[in-house]
Write a protein that holds these residues in place. Sequence first.
Motif, mmCIF file in Angstrom:
data_model
loop_
_atom_site.group_PDB
_atom_site.id
_atom_site.type_symbol
_atom_site.label_atom_id
_atom_site.label_comp_id
_atom_site.label_asym_id
_atom_site.label_seq_id
_atom_site.Cartn_x
_atom_site.Cartn_y
_atom_site.Cartn_z
ATOM 1 N N ALA A 144 -14.886 32.864 7.116
ATOM 2 C CA ALA A 144 -16.286 33.207 7.377
ATOM 3 C C ALA A 144 -16.613 34.604 6.841
ATOM 4 O O ALA A 144 -17.677 34.826 6.265
ATOM 5 C CB ALA A 144 -16.587 33.119 8.870
ATOM 6 N N THR A 145 -15.702 35.547 7.008
ATOM 7 C CA THR A 145 -15.942 36.924 6.540
ATOM 8 C C THR A 145 -16.083 36.955 5.014
ATOM 9 O O THR A 145 -16.977 37.606 4.477
ATOM 10 C CB THR A 145 -14.799 37.856 6.998
ATOM 11 O OG1 THR A 145 -14.792 37.877 8.427
ATOM 12 C CG2 THR A 145 -14.980 39.279 6.474
ATOM 13 N N ALA A 146 -15.223 36.223 4.325
ATOM 14 C CA ALA A 146 -15.287 36.197 2.862
ATOM 15 C C ALA A 146 -16.592 35.543 2.381
ATOM 16 O O ALA A 146 -17.240 36.027 1.451
ATOM 17 C CB ALA A 146 -14.075 35.473 2.292
ATOM 18 N N LEU A 147 -16.992 34.445 3.050
ATOM 19 C CA LEU A 147 -18.257 33.799 2.678
ATOM 20 C C LEU A 147 -19.438 34.716 2.963
ATOM 21 O O LEU A 147 -20.372 34.827 2.177
ATOM 22 C CB LEU A 147 -18.447 32.480 3.466
ATOM 23 C CG LEU A 147 -17.567 31.298 3.078
ATOM 24 C CD1 LEU A 147 -17.884 30.098 3.975
ATOM 25 C CD2 LEU A 147 -17.760 30.909 1.608
ATOM 26 N N TYR A 148 -19.384 35.396 4.095
ATOM 27 C CA TYR A 148 -20.472 36.299 4.475
ATOM 28 C C TYR A 148 -20.633 37.404 3.424
ATOM 29 O O TYR A 148 -21.747 37.761 3.031
ATOM 30 C CB TYR A 148 -20.211 36.900 5.861
ATOM 31 C CG TYR A 148 -21.355 37.760 6.344
ATOM 32 C CD1 TYR A 148 -22.454 37.203 6.998
ATOM 33 C CD2 TYR A 148 -21.357 39.140 6.119
ATOM 34 C CE1 TYR A 148 -23.521 37.984 7.395
ATOM 35 C CE2 TYR A 148 -22.419 39.931 6.523
ATOM 36 C CZ TYR A 148 -23.491 39.350 7.161
ATOM 37 O OH TYR A 148 -24.545 40.124 7.553
ATOM 38 N N VAL A 170 -27.348 30.181 7.293
ATOM 39 C CA VAL A 170 -25.908 30.135 6.982
ATOM 40 C C VAL A 170 -25.253 31.452 7.396
ATOM 41 O O VAL A 170 -24.164 31.474 7.977
ATOM 42 C CB VAL A 170 -25.653 29.815 5.486
ATOM 43 C CG1 VAL A 170 -24.184 30.013 5.114
ATOM 44 C CG2 VAL A 170 -26.087 28.389 5.171
ATOM 45 N N ALA A 171 -25.943 32.574 7.136
ATOM 46 C CA ALA A 171 -25.397 33.877 7.547
ATOM 47 C C ALA A 171 -25.166 33.908 9.061
ATOM 48 O O ALA A 171 -24.119 34.353 9.540
ATOM 49 C CB ALA A 171 -26.335 35.006 7.119
ATOM 50 N N ASP A 180 -16.902 39.148 10.233
ATOM 51 C CA ASP A 180 -17.000 40.528 10.716
ATOM 52 C C ASP A 180 -18.035 41.271 9.866
ATOM 53 O O ASP A 180 -17.699 41.962 8.914
ATOM 54 C CB ASP A 180 -15.620 41.189 10.610
ATOM 55 C CG ASP A 180 -15.563 42.515 11.362
ATOM 56 O OD1 ASP A 180 -16.643 43.079 11.657
ATOM 57 O OD2 ASP A 180 -14.441 42.978 11.634
ATOM 58 N N HIS A 181 -19.313 41.116 10.219
ATOM 59 C CA HIS A 181 -20.365 41.692 9.359
ATOM 60 C C HIS A 181 -20.368 43.208 9.402
ATOM 61 O O HIS A 181 -20.709 43.861 8.422
ATOM 62 C CB HIS A 181 -21.742 41.113 9.688
ATOM 63 C CG HIS A 181 -22.220 41.399 11.068
ATOM 64 N ND1 HIS A 181 -23.022 42.449 11.362
ATOM 65 C CD2 HIS A 181 -21.976 40.760 12.227
ATOM 66 C CE1 HIS A 181 -23.283 42.443 12.654
ATOM 67 N NE2 HIS A 181 -22.639 41.434 13.204
#
Length: 314
Positions: A144-148, A170-171, A180-181
């Motif tokens: 998820a972190t990499a996609l974000y 999606v975000a 981890d934004h």
Amino acid sequence: MAELLRKGKSFLICSHLNPDGDAIGSSLALAAFLEEEGKEVFLFNRDNVPPMYAFLTGASRVRQRLPEGQRFDATVLLDCATLERVGEELERFEGRGRMIIIDHHPPVDSPPGTVLIRTDAAATAELLYEVFRSYGAHISPRTATALYLGLMTDTGSFRFSNTTPKALSVAAALVEAGADHGLVTRRIYEEFPPERFRLLARVLDTLTFFHEGKVAAVTVTRRMLDSTGAGHELTEGFVDYPRSIRGVEVAVLFREVDEQQYRVSLRSRGRVDVGRIAQIFQGGGHPNAAGCTLWGDHSAVQEQVMSHLKEVLE
Ligand code: 5GP
Ligand code: MN
């Protein structure tokens, strides 16, 4: 797409040269996702991972060489749709297996494999998220972190016109899945090396307006890089300065890469399709963000780009 990923056991994951946040984020997300499904992956990019993305888990595993003699069930091209954008090495590599393409750029040639190309997607990362959902497996915080990161960088932190309701939802889903934004924004926007600002000061000094202020351009020379000790990867985002000036419709960054050779980055905020301008010079990209390479001295290169822009602005 989900079925193809499920069927394969070993994957070669590639993205375009001069990788951006979406190219790296998508590649590392796909690698993490497939590995968590028990599959083997090999990460390839002809160019180095830019330092600001190197904090992502798996970034150090991106190789600049393809594994001679190895064979993969499939090769996935992310954020690009031609072997050429990946580099000559892949064109010669025989162990590619089935070709899978996931991209959000308008295609120029007919893509060499099974495609998922959606030009309305804000980022390749957004498309990958949908693929992972269809696949049905768990999306880990690492994935998820990499996609974000990919989605955030390709939307300019959710500022550009590609920031659709879909991109925002999606975000949100990625943050919910553990992205981890805070870490991503800190690493990308709050950890710049001082050399970047020494360079930026020099580059802003080159700011020039054309066509009644509708076009603004800045230039990075090799001399500026040498004298400030900054690497060219630190110029990422510089084109956003001319882009942010009132009345500017098209922003251009000229970066001298070699004697008589310039990389040109184009950004549009309005009606001008800079992807088409880049295509005239054998480059490409989106209507709002594109790039190409031109040969000649600075004034000749600038003149060529400006004369094409003049035509479309009239
Ligand atoms: P940048 O200006 O950041 O290098 O690139 C902006 C956008 O244009 C990115 O989406 C990138 O993938 C695309 N792009 C940049 N240079 C080229 C090029 O030479 N060929 C193609 N096809 N796309 C490019
Ligand atoms: Mn992208």
